[in-house]
Write a protein that holds these residues in place. Structure first.
Motif, PDB file in Angstrom:
ATOM      1  N   VAL A 199      18.766 -32.707 -31.308  1.00  0.00           N
ATOM      2  CA  VAL A 199      17.641 -32.094 -32.015  1.00  0.00           C
ATOM      3  C   VAL A 199      17.812 -30.588 -31.928  1.00  0.00           C
ATOM      4  CG1 VAL A 199      15.138 -31.942 -32.265  1.00  0.00           C
ATOM      5  CG2 VAL A 199      16.158 -34.006 -31.286  1.00  0.00           C
ATOM      6  N   ILE A 200      17.763 -29.914 -33.070  1.00  0.00           N
ATOM      7  CA  ILE A 200      17.933 -28.471 -33.102  1.00  0.00           C
ATOM      8  C   ILE A 200      16.606 -27.795 -33.390  1.00  0.00           C
ATOM      9  CG2 ILE A 200      18.526 -28.391 -35.575  1.00  0.00           C
ATOM     10  CD1 ILE A 200      20.588 -26.185 -34.815  1.00  0.00           C
ATOM     11  N   GLY A 201      16.409 -26.618 -32.805  1.00  0.00           N
ATOM     12  CA  GLY A 201      15.174 -25.884 -33.035  1.00  0.00           C
ATOM     13  C   GLY A 201      15.289 -24.453 -32.552  1.00  0.00           C
ATOM     14  N   SER A 202      14.204 -23.715 -32.709  1.00  0.00           N
ATOM     15  CA  SER A 202      14.135 -22.330 -32.257  1.00  0.00           C
ATOM     16  C   SER A 202      13.067 -22.227 -31.174  1.00  0.00           C
ATOM     17  CB  SER A 202      13.787 -21.406 -33.428  1.00  0.00           C
ATOM     18  OG  SER A 202      12.453 -21.649 -33.856  1.00  0.00           O
ATOM     19  N   TYR A 203      12.808 -21.014 -30.720  1.00  0.00           N
ATOM     20  CA  TYR A 203      11.799 -20.843 -29.676  1.00  0.00           C
ATOM     21  C   TYR A 203      10.416 -21.262 -30.142  1.00  0.00           C
ATOM     22  CZ  TYR A 203      10.487 -16.490 -32.115  1.00  0.00           C
ATOM     23  OH  TYR A 203      10.078 -15.569 -33.043  1.00  0.00           O
ATOM     24  N   HIS A 204      10.224 -21.394 -31.449  1.00  0.00           N
ATOM     25  CA  HIS A 204       8.917 -21.799 -31.972  1.00  0.00           C
ATOM     26  C   HIS A 204       8.575 -23.243 -31.606  1.00  0.00           C
ATOM     27  CE1 HIS A 204      10.398 -18.595 -34.681  1.00  0.00           C
ATOM     28  NE2 HIS A 204       9.137 -18.209 -34.713  1.00  0.00           N
ATOM     29  N   ASN A 205       9.611 -24.088 -31.496  1.00  0.00           N
ATOM     30  CA  ASN A 205       9.308 -25.519 -31.365  1.00  0.00           C
ATOM     31  C   ASN A 205      10.130 -26.280 -30.329  1.00  0.00           C
ATOM     32  OD1 ASN A 205      11.785 -25.407 -32.860  1.00  0.00           O
ATOM     33  ND2 ASN A 205      11.353 -27.421 -33.723  1.00  0.00           N
ATOM     34  N   ILE A 206      11.277 -25.755 -29.912  1.00  0.00           N
ATOM     35  CA  ILE A 206      12.213 -26.580 -29.148  1.00  0.00           C
ATOM     36  C   ILE A 206      11.672 -26.967 -27.778  1.00  0.00           C
ATOM     37  CG2 ILE A 206      13.530 -24.712 -28.038  1.00  0.00           C
ATOM     38  CD1 ILE A 206      14.919 -27.954 -29.675  1.00  0.00           C
ATOM     39  N   PHE A 207      10.817 -26.134 -27.193  1.00  0.00           N
ATOM     40  CA  PHE A 207      10.271 -26.475 -25.876  1.00  0.00           C
ATOM     41  C   PHE A 207       9.251 -27.609 -25.992  1.00  0.00           C
ATOM     42  CE2 PHE A 207      11.382 -21.923 -25.828  1.00  0.00           C
ATOM     43  CZ  PHE A 207      12.435 -21.986 -24.935  1.00  0.00           C
ATOM     44  N   ARG A 208       8.498 -27.606 -27.077  1.00  0.00           N
ATOM     45  CA  ARG A 208       7.556 -28.699 -27.309  1.00  0.00           C
ATOM     46  C   ARG A 208       8.317 -29.988 -27.578  1.00  0.00           C
ATOM     47  NH1 ARG A 208       2.876 -25.688 -27.927  1.00  0.00           N
ATOM     48  NH2 ARG A 208       1.621 -27.561 -28.260  1.00  0.00           N
ATOM     49  N   VAL A 209       9.390 -29.892 -28.347  1.00  0.00           N
ATOM     50  CA  VAL A 209      10.212 -31.070 -28.636  1.00  0.00           C
ATOM     51  C   VAL A 209      10.814 -31.629 -27.353  1.00  0.00           C
ATOM     52  CG1 VAL A 209      12.328 -31.859 -29.772  1.00  0.00           C
ATOM     53  CG2 VAL A 209      10.731 -30.386 -31.008  1.00  0.00           C
ATOM     54  N   GLY A 210      11.306 -30.746 -26.487  1.00  0.00           N
ATOM     55  CA  GLY A 210      11.907 -31.209 -25.237  1.00  0.00           C
ATOM     56  C   GLY A 210      10.925 -31.964 -24.362  1.00  0.00           C
ATOM     57  N   THR A 211       9.708 -31.475 -24.263  1.00  0.00           N
ATOM     58  CA  THR A 211       8.691 -32.161 -23.468  1.00  0.00           C
ATOM     59  C   THR A 211       8.403 -33.547 -24.020  1.00  0.00           C
ATOM     60  OG1 THR A 211       7.639 -30.087 -22.802  1.00  0.00           O
ATOM     61  CG2 THR A 211       6.281 -32.068 -22.709  1.00  0.00           C
ATOM     62  N   ILE A 212       8.273 -33.646 -25.334  1.00  0.00           N
ATOM     63  CA  ILE A 212       7.959 -34.940 -25.954  1.00  0.00           C
ATOM     64  C   ILE A 212       9.130 -35.900 -25.814  1.00  0.00           C
ATOM     65  CG2 ILE A 212       7.418 -36.053 -28.159  1.00  0.00           C
ATOM     66  CD1 ILE A 212       5.857 -33.455 -28.865  1.00  0.00           C
ATOM     67  N   LEU A 213      10.355 -35.404 -25.933  1.00  0.00           N
ATOM     68  CA  LEU A 213      11.525 -36.257 -25.698  1.00  0.00           C
ATOM     69  C   LEU A 213      11.446 -36.908 -24.322  1.00  0.00           C
ATOM     70  CD1 LEU A 213      14.445 -34.052 -27.086  1.00  0.00           C
ATOM     71  CD2 LEU A 213      14.038 -36.420 -27.750  1.00  0.00           C
ATOM     72  N   GLN A 214      11.156 -36.112 -23.314  1.00  0.00           N
ATOM     73  CA  GLN A 214      11.074 -36.654 -21.953  1.00  0.00           C
ATOM     74  C   GLN A 214       9.890 -37.593 -21.796  1.00  0.00           C
ATOM     75  OE1 GLN A 214      11.215 -32.815 -19.841  1.00  0.00           O
ATOM     76  NE2 GLN A 214      13.219 -33.395 -19.047  1.00  0.00           N
ATOM     77  N   ASP A 215       8.760 -37.269 -22.420  1.00  0.00           N
ATOM     78  CA  ASP A 215       7.586 -38.143 -22.341  1.00  0.00           C
ATOM     79  C   ASP A 215       7.875 -39.521 -22.922  1.00  0.00           C
ATOM     80  OD1 ASP A 215       6.106 -36.144 -21.159  1.00  0.00           O
ATOM     81  OD2 ASP A 215       5.041 -35.564 -22.993  1.00  0.00           O
ATOM     82  N   LEU A 216       8.715 -39.573 -23.949  1.00  0.00           N
ATOM     83  CA  LEU A 216       9.013 -40.835 -24.619  1.00  0.00           C
ATOM     84  C   LEU A 216      10.116 -41.631 -23.935  1.00  0.00           C
ATOM     85  CD1 LEU A 216       8.841 -39.732 -28.376  1.00  0.00           C
ATOM     86  CD2 LEU A 216       7.181 -41.135 -27.125  1.00  0.00           C
ATOM     87  N   GLY A 217      10.730 -41.070 -22.897  1.00  0.00           N
ATOM     88  CA  GLY A 217      11.750 -41.811 -22.153  1.00  0.00           C
ATOM     89  C   GLY A 217      13.177 -41.419 -22.453  1.00  0.00           C
ATOM     90  N   PHE A 218      13.390 -40.474 -23.363  1.00  0.00           N
ATOM     91  CA  PHE A 218      14.756 -39.993 -23.590  1.00  0.00           C
ATOM     92  C   PHE A 218      15.262 -39.298 -22.323  1.00  0.00           C
ATOM     93  CE2 PHE A 218      13.068 -40.238 -27.908  1.00  0.00           C
ATOM     94  CZ  PHE A 218      14.143 -40.671 -28.655  1.00  0.00           C
ATOM     95  N   TRP A 219      16.595 -39.255 -22.184  1.00  0.00           N
ATOM     96  CA  TRP A 219      17.204 -38.613 -21.029  1.00  0.00           C
ATOM     97  C   TRP A 219      18.056 -37.445 -21.511  1.00  0.00           C
ATOM     98  CZ3 TRP A 219      16.210 -38.772 -16.067  1.00  0.00           C
ATOM     99  CH2 TRP A 219      17.136 -38.246 -15.152  1.00  0.00           C
ATOM    100  N   ILE A 220      17.660 -36.238 -21.163  1.00  0.00           N
ATOM    101  CA  ILE A 220      18.353 -35.050 -21.650  1.00  0.00           C
ATOM    102  C   ILE A 220      19.704 -34.894 -20.952  1.00  0.00           C
ATOM    103  CG2 ILE A 220      18.278 -32.532 -21.823  1.00  0.00           C
ATOM    104  CD1 ILE A 220      15.285 -32.726 -22.224  1.00  0.00           C
ATOM    105  N   LEU A 221      20.750 -34.768 -21.754  1.00  0.00           N
ATOM    106  CA  LEU A 221      22.111 -34.610 -21.249  1.00  0.00           C
ATOM    107  C   LEU A 221      22.529 -33.143 -21.187  1.00  0.00           C
ATOM    108  CD1 LEU A 221      23.708 -37.481 -23.365  1.00  0.00           C
ATOM    109  CD2 LEU A 221      23.116 -37.585 -20.938  1.00  0.00           C
ATOM    110  N   ASN A 222      22.194 -32.393 -22.207  1.00  0.00           N
ATOM    111  CA  ASN A 222      22.530 -30.970 -22.276  1.00  0.00           C
ATOM    112  C   ASN A 222      21.546 -30.248 -23.179  1.00  0.00           C
ATOM    113  OD1 ASN A 222      25.897 -31.730 -22.003  1.00  0.00           O
ATOM    114  ND2 ASN A 222      25.140 -29.914 -20.965  1.00  0.00           N
TER     115      ASN A 222
END
Length: 405
Positions: free
Chosen positions: A127-150
């Motif tokens: 998932v690509i983004g800028s400072y406007h949205n990427i931190f919100r996206v990262g939190t939701i990814l983790q909330d949904l059970g995704f596992w961040i690799l990099n």
């Protein structure tokens, strides 16, 4: 006089070396979700409509890789002009506007949940983004059970300047690479191919690439950009070469100008594109139709060592590729070990008759005082004054295995 033999890693040895064996990734596939057998998929098609509704129509566990370039929710207010008062062609389209952060978060949670359902157990997502949205996206990814690799920084070689001089020039975007869950162990990562193409250096998480310009940028009849956030093909090529293989299915839920589809076709992957704007879809379809796939030999990933059959050193000894009693040395000839008939080796202790016995890995680690060692590359045989790693013998044994199949 009896030789004192201590087995490495046993109670009789003063030094215990714990070496964890790395199993082939494919052997550790988690049984968390079963892929649909022979699903009817819209391969190499652009599906027009709302991405969430379209995702709900796809079978579960049907895609190998996802690239998502969602709305950034830039929150632009008014127009932006250059010092000469000319207007900057920024992103002010309706699809990038949300009434609140809450609405944007709800939208993000909905499409990511729908994406997760269609991902195979070993699939990954960028998932690509800028400072406007990427931190919100990262939190939701983790909330949904995704596992961040990099998290990967796309360092733009030619970023748009900061015309007002009130902030740092925004010269990068961030990509989050995530697995479907923490249980995902067999995801595709073409480490060795990436390293070989990077002057035998590990591929880093900061990528220096230009933004989309010139002939690659899609223009309409009036010379205006077809899509304001078209991504460069070099970026998508690196993603697909990193985390997919020939024949894999790549999903892009925000297809836009079709960069994902164009690169997928060129590299021998299948794609599924979702796009709600018919004009974007039309331009993307024409673009992809003009793409010529590369020949198979130019895109096939070389077999990874992790996917090759496991070989025990004892098998190499039994096959007669090396004999019991042969002496092994490291590349600088600092350490010596003798091959034993059972496939273990004995480390010579300061040239004396005493020895410590263990696997090629444990003895290599013990000799260096390290917690782990790859004995196949550390130990060498010597013939006519020339050294060769044990890995050459392992490859020779694998060749005989393949010939016998």
């Amino acid at each position: 006089m009896f030789m004192r033999i201590a087995r490495a890693g046993t109670a009789g040895s003063k030094t215990q070396i714990k070496v964890t064996r790395t199993e082939p990734l494919r052997a550790r596939r988690p049984a968390v979700l079963t892929a649909v057998s022979n699903p009817v998929l819209p391969f190499n098609q652009i599906l027009i409509g709302d991405c969430i509704e379209r995702l709900e129509r796809l079978p579960a566990a049907c895609v190998d890789l996802v690239f998502a370039d969602p709305p950034y929710n830039l929150q632009l207010e008014g127009t932006l002009s250059r010092p000469d008062q000319s207007l900057v062609d920024g992103v002010d389209d309706a699809w990038d506007k949300f009434s609140s952060f809450g609405d944007y978060d709800a939208f993000t949670r909905a499409w990511l949940a729908a994406i997760r359902r269609v991902m195979k157990p070993d699939a990954t997502i960028f998932v690509i983004g800028s400072y406007h949205n990427i931190f919100r996206v990262g939190t939701i990814l983790q909330d949904l059970g995704f596992w961040i690799l990099n998290d990967i920084v796309w360092h733009k070689a030619n970023p748009m300047p900061n015309f007002r001089g009130r902030r740092f020039t925004n010269a990068h975007e961030t990509m989050i690479w995530a697995a479907r869950s923490a249980d995902t162990k067999a995801y595709t990562f073409n480490y060795e191919a990436l390293k070989a193409g990077n002057e035998d250096c590990q591929m880093r998480s900061d990528w220096f690439l230009p933004i989309c310009t010139g002939a690659e940028r899609l223009k309409n009849d009036k010379g205006a950009k077809v899509h304001p956030t078209q991504k460069p093909e070099a970026l998508l090529a690196r993603i697909l070469l990193s985390a997919s293989n020939v024949g894999d299915v790549v999903l892009d839920p925000f297809f836009g100008s079709g960069t994902t589809g164009a690169v997928a076709k060129r590299l021998g992957r299948s794609f599924i594109g979702l796009e709600r704007d018919a004009a974007y879809a039309k331009a993307a379809k024409a673009r992809i139709a003009a793409v010529e796939p590369l020949p198979e030999g130019a895109v096939a990933i070389a077999p990874s060592k992790r996917t090759q059959p496991r070989v025990a050193f004892a098998e190499v000894v039994e096959a007669g590729l090396i004999a019991a009693g042969d002496i092994l040395v490291d590349e600088k000839k600092r350490y010596r070990a003798m091959v034993r008939a059972d496939g273990t080796v004995s480390l010579f202790d300061n040239g004396s008759s005493a020895a410590i016995v263990g696997s090629i890995h444990k003895i290599g680690a013990l000799a260096q005082g390290l917690p782990a060692c790859n004995g196949w590359t550390f130990w060498h045989t010597e013939n006519g004054g020339k050294l060769a790693p044990l890995d050459n013998l392992r490859n020779a044994f694998r060749a005989t295995m393949q010939a016998a199949e």
